[in-house]
Design a protein around this motif. Structure first.
Motif, PDB file in Angstrom:
ATOM      1  N   ARG A  27      -0.864   6.041  -4.518  1.00  0.00           N
ATOM      2  CA  ARG A  27      -0.701   7.417  -4.701  1.00  0.00           C
ATOM      3  C   ARG A  27      -0.428   7.989  -6.030  1.00  0.00           C
ATOM      4  NH1 ARG A  27       1.697   9.906   0.531  1.00  0.00           N
ATOM      5  NH2 ARG A  27       2.993  11.214  -1.076  1.00  0.00           N
ATOM      6  N   GLY A  28      -0.463   7.155  -6.958  1.00  0.00           N
ATOM      7  CA  GLY A  28      -0.311   7.401  -8.454  1.00  0.00           C
ATOM      8  C   GLY A  28       1.384   7.619  -8.638  1.00  0.00           C
ATOM      9  N   THR A  29       2.255   6.842  -7.962  1.00  0.00           N
ATOM     10  CA  THR A  29       3.652   7.169  -7.930  1.00  0.00           C
ATOM     11  C   THR A  29       4.449   6.006  -8.208  1.00  0.00           C
ATOM     12  OG1 THR A  29       4.025   7.304  -5.658  1.00  0.00           O
ATOM     13  CG2 THR A  29       3.697   9.473  -6.810  1.00  0.00           C
ATOM     14  N   ALA A  30       3.492   4.770  -8.722  1.00  0.00           N
ATOM     15  CA  ALA A  30       4.285   3.411  -8.804  1.00  0.00           C
ATOM     16  C   ALA A  30       5.679   3.397  -9.801  1.00  0.00           C
ATOM     17  CB  ALA A  30       3.201   2.583  -9.388  1.00  0.00           C
ATOM     18  N   VAL A  31       5.361   4.158 -10.940  1.00  0.00           N
ATOM     19  CA  VAL A  31       6.742   4.309 -11.760  1.00  0.00           C
ATOM     20  C   VAL A  31       7.660   4.835 -11.244  1.00  0.00           C
ATOM     21  CG1 VAL A  31       7.367   5.250 -14.042  1.00  0.00           C
ATOM     22  CG2 VAL A  31       4.999   4.235 -13.929  1.00  0.00           C
ATOM     23  N   ALA A  32       7.544   6.225 -10.592  1.00  0.00           N
ATOM     24  CA  ALA A  32       8.584   6.943  -9.700  1.00  0.00           C
ATOM     25  C   ALA A  32       9.153   6.086  -8.775  1.00  0.00           C
ATOM     26  CB  ALA A  32       8.051   8.140  -9.285  1.00  0.00           C
ATOM     27  N   THR A  33       8.197   5.399  -7.808  1.00  0.00           N
ATOM     28  CA  THR A  33       8.729   4.381  -6.928  1.00  0.00           C
ATOM     29  C   THR A  33       9.775   3.396  -7.580  1.00  0.00           C
ATOM     30  OG1 THR A  33       6.664   4.692  -5.713  1.00  0.00           O
ATOM     31  CG2 THR A  33       8.215   2.773  -5.246  1.00  0.00           C
ATOM     32  N   ALA A  34       9.302   2.847  -8.814  1.00  0.00           N
ATOM     33  CA  ALA A  34      10.162   1.810  -9.412  1.00  0.00           C
ATOM     34  C   ALA A  34      11.476   2.307  -9.747  1.00  0.00           C
ATOM     35  CB  ALA A  34       9.516   0.952 -10.317  1.00  0.00           C
TER      36      ALA A  34
ATOM     37  N   VAL B 196       0.817  -1.183  -0.261  1.00  0.00           N
ATOM     38  CA  VAL B 196      -0.043   0.113  -0.098  1.00  0.00           C
ATOM     39  C   VAL B 196       1.003   1.304   0.125  1.00  0.00           C
ATOM     40  CG1 VAL B 196      -1.885   1.204   1.152  1.00  0.00           C
ATOM     41  CG2 VAL B 196      -1.967  -1.092   1.266  1.00  0.00           C
ATOM     42  N   GLU B 197       0.762   1.986  -1.241  1.00  0.00           N
ATOM     43  CA  GLU B 197       1.750   3.098  -1.178  1.00  0.00           C
ATOM     44  C   GLU B 197       1.539   4.307  -0.095  1.00  0.00           C
ATOM     45  OE1 GLU B 197       3.754   4.953  -5.121  1.00  0.00           O
ATOM     46  OE2 GLU B 197       1.628   5.139  -4.938  1.00  0.00           O
ATOM     47  N   GLN B 198       2.166   4.438   0.677  1.00  0.00           N
ATOM     48  CA  GLN B 198       1.688   5.346   1.973  1.00  0.00           C
ATOM     49  C   GLN B 198       2.562   6.569   2.191  1.00  0.00           C
ATOM     50  OE1 GLN B 198       1.212   2.934   5.311  1.00  0.00           O
ATOM     51  NE2 GLN B 198       3.201   3.281   5.996  1.00  0.00           N
ATOM     52  N   PHE B 199       3.762   6.433   1.494  1.00  0.00           N
ATOM     53  CA  PHE B 199       4.743   7.443   1.599  1.00  0.00           C
ATOM     54  C   PHE B 199       5.440   8.000   0.163  1.00  0.00           C
ATOM     55  CE2 PHE B 199       6.794   3.781   3.506  1.00  0.00           C
ATOM     56  CZ  PHE B 199       7.494   3.423   2.144  1.00  0.00           C
ATOM     57  N   PRO B 200       6.009   8.834  -0.307  1.00  0.00           N
ATOM     58  CA  PRO B 200       6.495   9.327  -1.253  1.00  0.00           C
ATOM     59  C   PRO B 200       7.591   8.380  -1.992  1.00  0.00           C
ATOM     60  CG  PRO B 200       7.147  10.812   0.239  1.00  0.00           C
ATOM     61  CD  PRO B 200       6.104  10.122   0.892  1.00  0.00           C
ATOM     62  N   PRO B 201       7.975   8.493  -3.178  1.00  0.00           N
ATOM     63  CA  PRO B 201       9.058   7.570  -3.677  1.00  0.00           C
ATOM     64  C   PRO B 201      10.208   7.772  -3.049  1.00  0.00           C
ATOM     65  CG  PRO B 201       7.632   8.439  -5.628  1.00  0.00           C
ATOM     66  CD  PRO B 201       7.414   8.897  -4.135  1.00  0.00           C
ATOM     67  N   ASN B 202      10.828   9.014  -2.661  1.00  0.00           N
ATOM     68  CA  ASN B 202      12.006   9.066  -2.401  1.00  0.00           C
ATOM     69  C   ASN B 202      12.281   8.308  -0.948  1.00  0.00           C
ATOM     70  OD1 ASN B 202      10.311  11.420  -0.997  1.00  0.00           O
ATOM     71  ND2 ASN B 202      11.855  11.781   0.003  1.00  0.00           N
ATOM     72  N   VAL B 203      11.151   8.092   0.079  1.00  0.00           N
ATOM     73  CA  VAL B 203      11.165   7.452   1.142  1.00  0.00           C
ATOM     74  C   VAL B 203      11.418   5.952   0.769  1.00  0.00           C
ATOM     75  CG1 VAL B 203      10.198   6.972   3.340  1.00  0.00           C
ATOM     76  CG2 VAL B 203       9.861   9.115   2.440  1.00  0.00           C
ATOM     77  N   TYR B 204      10.710   5.543  -0.272  1.00  0.00           N
ATOM     78  CA  TYR B 204      10.932   4.213  -0.298  1.00  0.00           C
ATOM     79  C   TYR B 204      12.380   3.934  -1.067  1.00  0.00           C
ATOM     80  CZ  TYR B 204      10.161  -0.467  -3.067  1.00  0.00           C
ATOM     81  OH  TYR B 204      10.293  -1.619  -3.489  1.00  0.00           O
ATOM     82  N   ALA B 205      12.986   4.911  -1.813  1.00  0.00           N
ATOM     83  CA  ALA B 205      14.271   4.692  -2.083  1.00  0.00           C
ATOM     84  C   ALA B 205      15.185   4.658  -0.966  1.00  0.00           C
ATOM     85  CB  ALA B 205      14.619   5.950  -3.033  1.00  0.00           C
TER      86      ALA B 205
END
Length: 266
Positions: free
Chosen positions: A247-254, A212-221
């Motif tokens: 959150r609509g940022t799956a591509v950025a997260t990847a 479940v995407e609950q924070f922005p992609p930079n935190v995941y990185a």
């Protein structure tokens, strides 16, 4: 009237002041694994039947996808029979590896190995949830209990892998990695890796999903880089990311996950 934003807890960040991923430039393609054939049956009101699955599989092969998660064979007869059809009718190209998903439950693991029997090569993707909420609400276990569940599932996979002629690639996911304490995510993956015992020439896959995407992609990185620095079997593992798009940022997260050291994208 102001939005009642104070009722929401802020997401947790990672203490990583010397992060290096922002300076990295991606210069090679990752390993790609399609999960479309599995997610369809999980998400659609009217799941795909075998005919639609076959058309989708043929399309993925035509597109050049080399790792294809073909189903959750222990979850439905449709998925089990579809995997058997691919194997028995020799529909899997020699350069393509199928993957099957299974929870860390003995009967489901055994059923999954039945499904892939006779395949040249297959990824067995074992998972169990590790998040704080699911430990408390779903499993009603502490971290030791959850780790034991994962290790026992891994041990059974190892036993069954030794008994089959199919080349088995083992994959483990701490499901809900996004909502699991980083130190515990590392601890359980270390325990699983110790049981499986991968090597640089026979790597396992460690998949770290944003279920479940609950924070922005930079935190995941940051989480990926933190994990990669500390995982003791790093040279014997392929780090994989599985972003969701809440959150609509799956591509950025990847993409940021790859910048942070991951090598594979589901």
């Amino acid at each position: 009237m102001a939005m009642p934003f104070t009722k929401y807890r802020p997401y947790e960040t990672v203490e990583l002041p010397d992060r290096t991923w922002p300076d990295r430039v991606l210069d090679r393609a990752p390993l790609w694994c399609s999960t479309d054939l599995r997610d369809g049956n999980q998400a659609l009101v009217n799941p795909m039947d075998a005919t639609r699955k076959r058309r989708f599989f043929d399309l993925l092969v035509h597109l050049g996808v080399k790792e294809i998660e073909v189903g959750f064979p222990a979850a439905s007869l449709t998925d089990f029979e579809f995997v058997r059809t691919l194997v028995e009718e020799d529909l899997i190209p020699a350069d393509t590896t199928i993957a099957v998903l299974t929870q860390a439950r003995p009967e489901l693991i055994e059923r999954s190995f039945e499904a892939i029997a006779g395949a040249r090569r297959a990824i067995v993707h074992l998972y169990n949830s590790t998040s704080t909420t699911q430990r408390r609400v779903v499993f009603r276990l502490d971290t030791a209990g959850i780790t034991d569940l994962a290790v026992r599932g891994t041990a059974l996979c190892k036993q069954l892998a030794a008994e089959t002629d199919t080349e088995i690639v083992f994959q483990y996911s701490p499901e809900s990695f996004h909502h699991t304490e980083l130190d515990y995510a590392l601890e359980i993956c270390e325990a699983v890796a110790a049981e499986w015992d991968p090597s640089p020439s026979a790597k396992m896959i460690v998949n770290l999903p944003t279920t479940v995407e609950q924070f922005p992609p930079n935190v995941y990185a940051d989480r990926i880089e933190w994990f990669g620095r500390r995982f003791s079997r790093r040279d014997s593992a392929v780090i994989s990311v599985h972003p969701h798009n809440d959150r609509g940022t799956a591509v950025a997260t990847a993409e940021l996950g790859l910048m942070a050291g991951a090598e594979r994208v589901e």
